[in-house]
Write an enzyme that holds these catalytic residues in place. Structure first.
Site, PDB file in Angstrom:
ATOM      1  N   TRP A 197       0.840  -1.198   0.000  1.00  0.00           N
ATOM      2  CA  TRP A 197       0.000   0.000   0.000  1.00  0.00           C
ATOM      3  C   TRP A 197       0.878   1.252   0.000  1.00  0.00           C
ATOM      4  O   TRP A 197       0.551   2.263  -0.616  1.00  0.00           O
ATOM      5  CB  TRP A 197      -0.901  -0.005   1.239  1.00  0.00           C
ATOM      6  CG  TRP A 197      -1.757   1.228   1.380  1.00  0.00           C
ATOM      7  CD1 TRP A 197      -3.011   1.411   0.884  1.00  0.00           C
ATOM      8  CD2 TRP A 197      -1.420   2.440   2.065  1.00  0.00           C
ATOM      9  NE1 TRP A 197      -3.472   2.658   1.208  1.00  0.00           N
ATOM     10  CE2 TRP A 197      -2.512   3.306   1.936  1.00  0.00           C
ATOM     11  CE3 TRP A 197      -0.307   2.878   2.777  1.00  0.00           C
ATOM     12  CZ2 TRP A 197      -2.530   4.582   2.480  1.00  0.00           C
ATOM     13  CZ3 TRP A 197      -0.305   4.153   3.318  1.00  0.00           C
ATOM     14  CH2 TRP A 197      -1.413   4.990   3.171  1.00  0.00           C
ATOM     15  N   HIS A 198       2.016   1.170   0.690  1.00  0.00           N
ATOM     16  CA  HIS A 198       2.872   2.350   0.810  1.00  0.00           C
ATOM     17  C   HIS A 198       3.524   2.734  -0.506  1.00  0.00           C
ATOM     18  O   HIS A 198       3.858   3.895  -0.708  1.00  0.00           O
ATOM     19  CB  HIS A 198       3.950   2.125   1.872  1.00  0.00           C
ATOM     20  CG  HIS A 198       3.409   2.266   3.257  1.00  0.00           C
ATOM     21  ND1 HIS A 198       2.835   1.222   3.931  1.00  0.00           N
ATOM     22  CD2 HIS A 198       3.337   3.326   4.082  1.00  0.00           C
ATOM     23  CE1 HIS A 198       2.436   1.656   5.114  1.00  0.00           C
ATOM     24  NE2 HIS A 198       2.724   2.922   5.233  1.00  0.00           N
ATOM     25  N   GLY A 199       3.730   1.781  -1.380  1.00  0.00           N
ATOM     26  CA  GLY A 199       4.330   2.171  -2.641  1.00  0.00           C
ATOM     27  C   GLY A 199       4.735   0.983  -3.467  1.00  0.00           C
ATOM     28  O   GLY A 199       4.896  -0.128  -2.965  1.00  0.00           O
ATOM     29  N   PHE A 203       2.183   8.479  -0.954  1.00  0.00           N
ATOM     30  CA  PHE A 203       1.459   7.206  -0.891  1.00  0.00           C
ATOM     31  C   PHE A 203       0.000   7.409  -1.250  1.00  0.00           C
ATOM     32  O   PHE A 203      -0.800   6.551  -1.146  1.00  0.00           O
ATOM     33  CB  PHE A 203       1.585   6.573   0.503  1.00  0.00           C
ATOM     34  CG  PHE A 203       3.034   6.434   0.945  1.00  0.00           C
ATOM     35  CD1 PHE A 203       3.998   6.036   0.040  1.00  0.00           C
ATOM     36  CD2 PHE A 203       3.412   6.704   2.239  1.00  0.00           C
ATOM     37  CE1 PHE A 203       5.321   5.917   0.423  1.00  0.00           C
ATOM     38  CE2 PHE A 203       4.732   6.581   2.639  1.00  0.00           C
ATOM     39  CZ  PHE A 203       5.690   6.189   1.729  1.00  0.00           C
TER      40      PHE A 203
END
Lengths: 304, 482
Positions: B327-329, B482
């Site tokens: 999800w963060h990247g 993000f």
């Protein structure tokens, strides 16, 4: 709501008063500096005909006093280690615009082979040299112009004009790499421990990819300023402990045009491939600076 | 426009004044004002982002109503999956498409094929906050599908739920069950709430501008030039980043919560002093709470949670940590970071000790016990190690960094530049304030309010002075990417 707004305004007023007390911190900052050259410019105290500019290569390679002795023209070194061409442009502009400074007849820009116009980790616009001098309005204006500080807040709050270095209340001390001569030059008299002493024989070729438009524009602006003020503009390429980058001088000459001269040292001189004359791969030490300055002064005398 | 900008310093009082003095007669008008303010706030980044935000909003609004009104389970499922696929699809295209293309090309190239990914990668900008508002909409649609809530009929209220400017670009990730009912109610602003909101904004700005940005200068220097530094300096660099990431993100959350409180709206808490955690499970109950609980409620529990056997617990734990990392990247570093945290978590899960530390550490006391202190230090160091992956530019950088850090000069005195002591002093000050405020919603909630007012005002003036002095070029918040 009314109570909240009244309290908020009262607090803002009190903070505004506290803020003004920091004028003392701001105005006492220049006194703690040992390198006063930038302040001399702002105070209009520069009286040199030949002014050397650049980064550490300019500060360490050309000894202004030696140039003065050789040419009989007052000389001064205004090169700042770690600075890039945008900072040099600022220094030159301030030198010419501040009342009291004598208009020089020659500007010598000592360039970095071959990072002068490119991105560089070690060269930057030296805001840190400007913070001790934020009591001068022109310094604050330059910071705002360069988006280091916010315009309205800088006018409203003294605190916003400062940074953490203004709160270092002990006087600055020179390191052994930073000792400064009265002529402004900063030659070094020792060698860097990590200097590998291997002469670089690879022939690098200069490529324009990676040039920064801001740096190219700053360089062009320096050329234009000199032309407008009828100043002789000389671009000097100092020795690295390796071969000169092929095509670098041509690139600079293209930018300078007929408004100045690009000068390269005599690569064949044995001193420039002798590690004893160098501080590290990119800088001369004092013995080398003396040789290089002598060669430059000779060029200058024979130029006209 | 970002929270630590001059534009926001003008924008917020203007909206505040209009909200309480011009459109204060009706909730609908207040919501319309906040919605337009939010769209202006978001559009100030890039007006083209508004199209995607509007599409996501209308999609959530429309499919929410359709799911609720669907005559048959088949249609209900259809509208639900349409919403999920489109929302996740947009997120995937904007955030992950290039990553997958590049990863597949690298895989095939490693097998001897010669694939050039650049011809099929997309040259698009990642819209700010897309992960956050997509998750808002997803939670809303899932809650309707599971009959937890009714669909929202007012497009203004729903639009505001998705786009509310304090939380739009970096959370907290709100739930419809929490935010939408507040948007229906009349709001009032008491003196205490207003002061509390301002105080939380102040503390958030201090954390961001003074601590996070101060640490960022040296963290960037050390991480970007990691080849030139000793092991001990690399450890110092990792410590700087550890405080940078926390103060940057929790600072943002504090400003968001404080701002929202000024409009009479309470947002979900996002951080609860995670660096005072005694084990990694407690850390994850206290770090980015709104995301962690989102994953718990919408992924972990639907997968079976902890109800099944050991294998299911382990599998589900790995899934949510990997998804959280992803999800963060779109970078392997985030996936490894997620996996590493799953590995940290595993021993606690297998020994059923993941819910040992539910209360705040050293509750009602000044100092922790030795056992608590050791637990906090070990957990903190585990987090520091994990952040190296999070900060590194790629996996190779992370591994090189770690390899060099754990060299023999790890125990040599680090050559810290003299001006780097400024952020270090502020980190220590920040830790003291956070420690004494750890039982509250945010550190400053009860730290100074009881003081005699000249001292209190002096303390606030000190915080503001530090912010004003150290605010130079505006630094983006890390989580915006993000």
């Amino acid at each position: 709501m009314k109570k909240f707004l009244i309290r908020l305004l009262a607090f803002v007023f009190c903070f505004f008063i506290i803020d003004k007390a920091f004028i003392l911190v701001r105005d006492s900052s220049p006194q703690r500096e040992v390198d006063r050259r930038l302040e001399f410019i702002l105070q209009g105290k520069i009286r040199a005909d030949i002014v050397v500019m650049g980064s550490s290569r300019g500060a360490r390679s050309l000894i202004a006093q030696q140039i003065e002795d050789s040419t009989n023209q007052p000389s001064y070194n205004l090169a700042f280690p770690g600075s890039d061409v945008t900072f040099h442009e600022y220094v030159l502009r301030t030198l010419l615009e501040t009342k009291g400074n004598k208009k020089p007849s020659t500007i010598v820009l000592v360039v970095d082979d071959s990072d002068e116009l490119k991105t560089s980790k070690s060269l930057k616009f030296r805001f840190d040299r400007m913070y001790p001098l934020v009591k001068y309005k022109s310094v604050r204006d330059e910071m705002v112009k360069r988006k280091e500080k916010k315009p309205v807040v800088t006018e409203l709050l003294v605190l916003h004009q400062l940074n953490k270095s203004n709160f270092k209340f002990t006087p600055r001390k020179f390191t052994k790499n930073d000792s400064i001569m009265p002529c402004g030059s900063m030659p070094i008299s020792h060698q860097k421990k990590t200097f590998d002493k291997k002469y670089g024989t690879t022939q690098y070729v200069y490529k324009r990819e990676g040039e920064l438009i801001q740096k190219v524009n700053a360089f062009k602006e320096m050329v234009a300023m000199c032309e407008r003020n009828d100043i002789d503009f000389i671009v000097a390429i100092p020795p690295n402990f390796r071969k000169v980058t092929a095509g670098f001088a041509n690139r600079l000459q293209l930018l300078v045009g007929k408004s100045g001269t690009v000068w390269i040292y005599d690569e064949a001189k044995p001193e420039y491939s002798n590690p004893d004359y160098f501080f590290d791969n990119a800088h001369l030490q004092k013995t080398g600076s003396v040789v290089y300055t002598a060669e430059f002064a000779s060029f200058l005398k024979n130029k006209d | 426009m970002i929270f630590n900008s001059l534009e926001y310093a003008l924008f917020l009082p203007l909206i505040f004044a209009l909200y309480w003095f011009v459109v204060n007669k009706r909730v609908t008008w207040q919501n319309i004002l906040l919605l337009f303010a939010s769209l202006f706030f978001y559009g100030s980044w890039d007006w083209r982002f508004l199209f995607l935000l509007s599409f996501s909003t209308f999609l959530g609004y429309f499919t929410g109503i359709r799911i609720e009104k669907a005559g048959t389970p088949k249609w209900k499922k259809f509208w639900f999956w349409l919403s999920i696929v489109l929302n996740v699809g947009f997120l995937a295209i904007f955030k992950y498409y290039n990553f997958f293309v590049q990863s597949f090309a690298d895989l095939f190239n490693s097998m001897g094929m010669n694939l050039d990914a650049s011809s099929i990668t997309l040259n698009i900008i990642l819209p700010v906050g897309i992960s956050f508002y997509t998750f808002h909409v997803l939670s809303y649609v899932i809650d309707i599908y599971l009959d937890r809530i009714k669909s929202e009929k007012s497009i203004v209220d729903f639009g505001l739920f998705v786009a509310y400017f304090p939380l739009l670009v970096a959370g907290p990730i709100e739930r419809a069950t929490h935010l939408l009912p507040q948007l229906k109610k009349e709001r009032s602003l008491s003196f205490n709430n207003a002061v509390d909101g301002m105080r939380q904004i102040l503390w958030g700005l201090f954390k961001k501008v003074v601590v996070a940005d101060g640490c960022a200068e040296y963290a960037n220097l050390i991480f970007d030039g990691s080849a030139d530094y000793s092991g001990s300096m690399l450890f110092v660099g990792a410590l700087f980043f550890t405080f940078q990431i926390y103060c940057d993100f929790s600072g943002y959350s504090d400003i968001a919560l404080g701002t929202s409180r000024l409009f009479g709206i309470e947002l979900l808490r996002n951080f609860a002093f995670p660096y005072f955690s005694r084990d990694i499970a407690e850390f994850w109950r206290r770090w980015h709470i709104s995301l962690t609980t989102w994953f718990r409620d919408y992924i972990y529990i639907p997968l079976g949670g902890s109800r099944g056997g050991t294998w299911m617990k382990v599998r589900n734990t790995f899934i949510i940590f990997l998804v959280s990392g992803f999800w963060h990247g779109a970078n392997w570093t985030f996936i490894i970071w997620g996996a590493l945290n799953a590995i940290y978590f595993l021993p606690l899960l297998l020994t059923n000790s993941n819910r040992n530390n539910l209360e705040t550490v050293a509750q009602g006391k000044i100092f922790p016990t030795i056992r608590e202190l050791v637990g906090m230090i070990v957990t903190f160091l585990m987090a520091v190690f994990g952040w190296i992956f999070f900060r590194a530019t790629d996996l190779n950088h992370a591994l090189t960094y770690i390899g060099k850090m754990f060299s023999e000069d790890l125990f040599k005195k680090p050559a810290i530049p003299s001006l780097a002591y400024v952020p270090i002093v502020f980190v220590l000050f920040f830790l003291v304030v956070e420690w004494f405020g750890r039982e509250k919603k945010y550190a400053l909630e009860d730290f100074a309010p009881s003081w005699w007012f000249p001292f209190r005002w002096l303390f606030y003036s000190f915080l503001i002075a530090a912010i004003v002095v150290l605010s130079g070029v505006e630094q983006q918040f890390i989580y915006f990417q993000f």
